[in-house]
Enzyme design. Structure first.
Site, PDB file in Angstrom:
ATOM      1  N   TYR A 222       4.001   8.863   3.197  1.00 35.54           N
ATOM      2  CA  TYR A 222       4.084   7.422   3.515  1.00 35.54           C
ATOM      3  C   TYR A 222       3.710   7.036   4.870  1.00 35.54           C
ATOM      4  O   TYR A 222       2.809   6.346   5.429  1.00 35.54           O
ATOM      5  CB  TYR A 222       5.206   6.772   2.931  1.00 35.54           C
ATOM      6  CG  TYR A 222       5.212   5.582   3.367  1.00 35.54           C
ATOM      7  CD1 TYR A 222       4.631   4.280   2.922  1.00 35.54           C
ATOM      8  CD2 TYR A 222       6.214   4.893   4.253  1.00 35.54           C
ATOM      9  CE1 TYR A 222       4.836   3.060   3.378  1.00 35.54           C
ATOM     10  CE2 TYR A 222       6.687   3.721   4.607  1.00 35.54           C
ATOM     11  CZ  TYR A 222       5.540   2.692   4.092  1.00 35.54           C
ATOM     12  OH  TYR A 222       5.948   1.307   4.547  1.00 35.54           O
TER      13      TYR A 222
ATOM     14  N   SER B  30       4.095  -0.073   9.834  1.00 37.88           N
ATOM     15  CA  SER B  30       5.592  -0.189   9.722  1.00 37.88           C
ATOM     16  C   SER B  30       5.760   0.644  10.931  1.00 37.88           C
ATOM     17  O   SER B  30       5.323   1.302  11.815  1.00 37.88           O
ATOM     18  CB  SER B  30       5.877   0.723   8.609  1.00 37.88           C
ATOM     19  OG  SER B  30       7.176   1.396   8.460  1.00 37.88           O
TER      20      SER B  30
HETATM   21  N1  LIG Z   1      10.214  -2.799   2.212  1.00 39.00           N
HETATM   22  C1  LIG Z   1      10.313  -2.133   3.658  1.00 39.00           C
HETATM   23  O1  LIG Z   1      11.287  -1.851   4.001  1.00 39.00           O
HETATM   24  C2  LIG Z   1       8.945  -2.180   4.784  1.00 39.00           C
HETATM   25  C3  LIG Z   1       9.158  -1.734   5.638  1.00 39.00           C
HETATM   26  C4  LIG Z   1       7.821  -1.748   6.602  1.00 39.00           C
HETATM   27  C5  LIG Z   1       6.673  -1.772   5.970  1.00 39.00           C
HETATM   28  N2  LIG Z   1       6.447  -2.518   4.826  1.00 39.00           N
HETATM   29  C6  LIG Z   1       4.954  -2.591   4.216  1.00 39.00           C
HETATM   30  O2  LIG Z   1       4.916  -4.023   3.718  1.00 39.00           O
HETATM   31  C7  LIG Z   1       4.087  -3.973   2.864  1.00 39.00           C
HETATM   32  C8  LIG Z   1       4.506  -4.725   1.613  1.00 39.00           C
HETATM   33  O3  LIG Z   1       5.587  -4.034   1.117  1.00 39.00           O
HETATM   34  P1  LIG Z   1       6.940  -4.599   0.369  1.00 39.00           P
HETATM   35  O4  LIG Z   1       8.155  -3.878   0.678  1.00 39.00           O
HETATM   36  O5  LIG Z   1       6.590  -5.932  -0.085  1.00 39.00           O
HETATM   37  O6  LIG Z   1       6.681  -3.619  -1.206  1.00 39.00           O
HETATM   38  P2  LIG Z   1       6.816  -4.145  -2.824  1.00 39.00           P
HETATM   39  O7  LIG Z   1       7.769  -5.259  -2.745  1.00 39.00           O
HETATM   40  O8  LIG Z   1       6.717  -2.901  -3.634  1.00 39.00           O
HETATM   41  O9  LIG Z   1       5.558  -4.773  -2.806  1.00 39.00           O
HETATM   42  C9  LIG Z   1       4.088  -4.099  -2.892  1.00 39.00           C
HETATM   43  C10 LIG Z   1       3.070  -5.115  -3.300  1.00 39.00           C
HETATM   44  O10 LIG Z   1       1.777  -4.430  -3.357  1.00 39.00           O
HETATM   45  C11 LIG Z   1       1.101  -4.606  -4.610  1.00 39.00           C
HETATM   46  N3  LIG Z   1       0.534  -3.499  -5.156  1.00 39.00           N
HETATM   47  C12 LIG Z   1       0.864  -2.085  -5.325  1.00 39.00           C
HETATM   48  N4  LIG Z   1       0.100  -1.239  -5.756  1.00 39.00           N
HETATM   49  C13 LIG Z   1      -1.237  -2.085  -5.680  1.00 39.00           C
HETATM   50  C14 LIG Z   1      -2.371  -1.670  -6.291  1.00 39.00           C
HETATM   51  N5  LIG Z   1      -3.029  -0.376  -6.650  1.00 39.00           N
HETATM   52  N6  LIG Z   1      -3.494  -2.637  -5.894  1.00 39.00           N
HETATM   53  C15 LIG Z   1      -3.113  -3.934  -5.260  1.00 39.00           C
HETATM   54  N7  LIG Z   1      -2.047  -4.129  -5.305  1.00 39.00           N
HETATM   55  C16 LIG Z   1      -1.005  -3.381  -5.204  1.00 39.00           C
HETATM   56  C17 LIG Z   1       2.237  -4.827  -5.648  1.00 39.00           C
HETATM   57  O11 LIG Z   1       1.700  -5.650  -6.601  1.00 39.00           O
HETATM   58  P3  LIG Z   1       1.328  -5.078  -8.003  1.00 39.00           P
HETATM   59  O12 LIG Z   1       2.601  -4.250  -8.550  1.00 39.00           O
HETATM   60  O13 LIG Z   1       1.603  -6.356  -8.928  1.00 39.00           O
HETATM   61  O14 LIG Z   1      -0.131  -4.495  -7.925  1.00 39.00           O
HETATM   62  C18 LIG Z   1       3.165  -5.927  -4.633  1.00 39.00           C
HETATM   63  O15 LIG Z   1       2.570  -7.041  -4.723  1.00 39.00           O
HETATM   64  C19 LIG Z   1       3.580  -2.602   2.468  1.00 39.00           C
HETATM   65  O16 LIG Z   1       2.445  -2.292   3.218  1.00 39.00           O
HETATM   66  C20 LIG Z   1       4.828  -1.775   2.898  1.00 39.00           C
HETATM   67  O17 LIG Z   1       4.269  -0.299   3.631  1.00 39.00           O
HETATM   68  C21 LIG Z   1       7.711  -2.315   3.965  1.00 39.00           C
END
Ligand SMILES: NC(=O)c1ccc[n+]([C@@H]2O[C@H](COP(=O)([O-])OP(=O)(O)OC[C@H]3O[C@@H](n4cnc5c(N)ncnc54)[C@H](OP(=O)(O)O)[C@@H]3O)[C@@H](O)[C@H]2O)c1
Length: 274
Positions: free
Chosen positions: A158, A145
């Site tokens: 985080y 990120s």
């Molecule tokens: N959104 C942003 O602004 C942003 C910005 C920069 C980087 N990121 C990064 O992008 C990545 C994806 O984030 P997102 O925004 O798509 O978040 P999200 O919509 O909350 O999705 C998170 C995913 O991780 C899975 N997950 C959560 N806990 C888990 C566990 N214990 N075991 C296995 N899977 C798990 C969730 O599925 P289940 O709940 O079904 O397990 C879901 O599929 C992350 O690494 C985040 O740090 C996000």
């Protein structure tokens, strides 16, 4: 750009929603066979069916697992072995993070986030990375990120996990240089996902769509880039530029500026929603 993905088997962690779902869809569109991993079985099965209808091609596999559990990664590896699935691309996307003042927020979700973002990622990388090196091909994309580049008050634990992913990935990429295995870190800025669901925090309104971030990450990996700042053109330039002040300014100054920014985003007063 579709090159490089046809015939590839890609394991996408956190594929049930958000960015991981977009990665899985984009990989399938480009001809890859996807292994979908998360805890929400229903969402993964719905996505696998959607991929079958939309793209035909090889069936998506579903692995239901909790990567933050101490035995989570080992169970995934056993499942891959039992089903005779060999991974060519490991896409470590699953990640969570809480927002709010560190001392004012519950400890347990923060420990689980560290276990997922750090322990789960290095465990899968260690096992699958070794298989890739023994085959002399394939690769790993670790989703970090822009939060990785500076301390982030009100997202303290985080941002620290993402700094870990940044440092770890850069080091591993160098260790594996010349092995035929490509390692890349992706550093998205804000993405319109449910990342902050369940809390009063909201995603920055300039957020990219998951589809845009996914497509650009995969383009960059196909071009064998060491690093990706995925998103639309304007955010790619801005996000990359924003990593530079943190490399040259004193860390206390950087922390103060990042804290002021997050206070403007009201992250200092985040509460859980009922
Ligand atoms: N959104 C942003 O602004 C942003 C910005 C920069 C980087 N990121 C990064 O992008 C990545 C994806 O984030 P997102 O925004 O798509 O978040 P999200 O919509 O909350 O999705 C998170 C995913 O991780 C899975 N997950 C959560 N806990 C888990 C566990 N214990 N075991 C296995 N899977 C798990 C969730 O599925 P289940 O709940 O079904 O397990 C879901 O599929 C992350 O690494 C985040 O740090 C996000």
């Amino acid at each position: 750009m579709g090159e490089g993905y046809r015939g590839v088997t890609a394991l996408v962690t956190g594929a049930s929603k958000g960015l991981g779902r977009a990665y899985a869809l984009e990989l399938a569109r480009r001809g890859a066979r996807v292994i979908l991993l998360a805890r929400s079985e229903g969402d993964l099965r719905e996505l696998a069916a959607h991929i079958r209808e939309q793209h035909g091609g090889p069936d998506a596999e579903v692995i239901v697992a909790d990567l933050a559990a101490p035995d989570g990664p080992e169970r995934v590896l056993r499942e891959l072995r039992d089903r005779d699935l060999s991974v060519d691309l490991l896409l470590n996307n699953a990640g969570t993070g809480s927002a709010g003042p560190f001392l004012g927020r519950p400890l347990e979700p923060q420990l689980r986030s560290v276990a997922l973002n750090v322990d789960g990622l290095i465990a899968l990388t260690h096992a699958i990375g070794a298989e890739l090196v023994s085959r002399g091909r394939g690769g790993i994309i670790n989703v970090s990120s822009t939060a990785a580049f500076q301390p982030m008050p009100y997202q303290a634990s985080y941002a620290a996990t993402k700094a870990f992913v940044l440092s770890f990935t850069e080091a591993l990429a160098e260790e594996l240089r010349g092995t035929g295995v490509h390692v890349m870190a992706a550093h998205p800025g804000p993405i319109a996902t449910g990342f902050f669901d369940g809390t009063s925090a909201t995603i920055n309104p300039v957020a990219d769509t998951p589809a845009t971030v996914a497509a650009r990450t995969l383009d960059d990996y196909a071009r064998r880039r060491a690093v990706s700042y995925p998103g639309r053109a304007v955010t790619r330039a801005v996000n990359r530029a924003l990593t530079w002040p943190a490399r040259v300014l004193p860390r206390t100054v950087v922390a103060r500026v990042a804290g002021a920014f997050n206070r403007r985003m009201r992250l200092h007063e985040v509460v859980d929603l009922a």
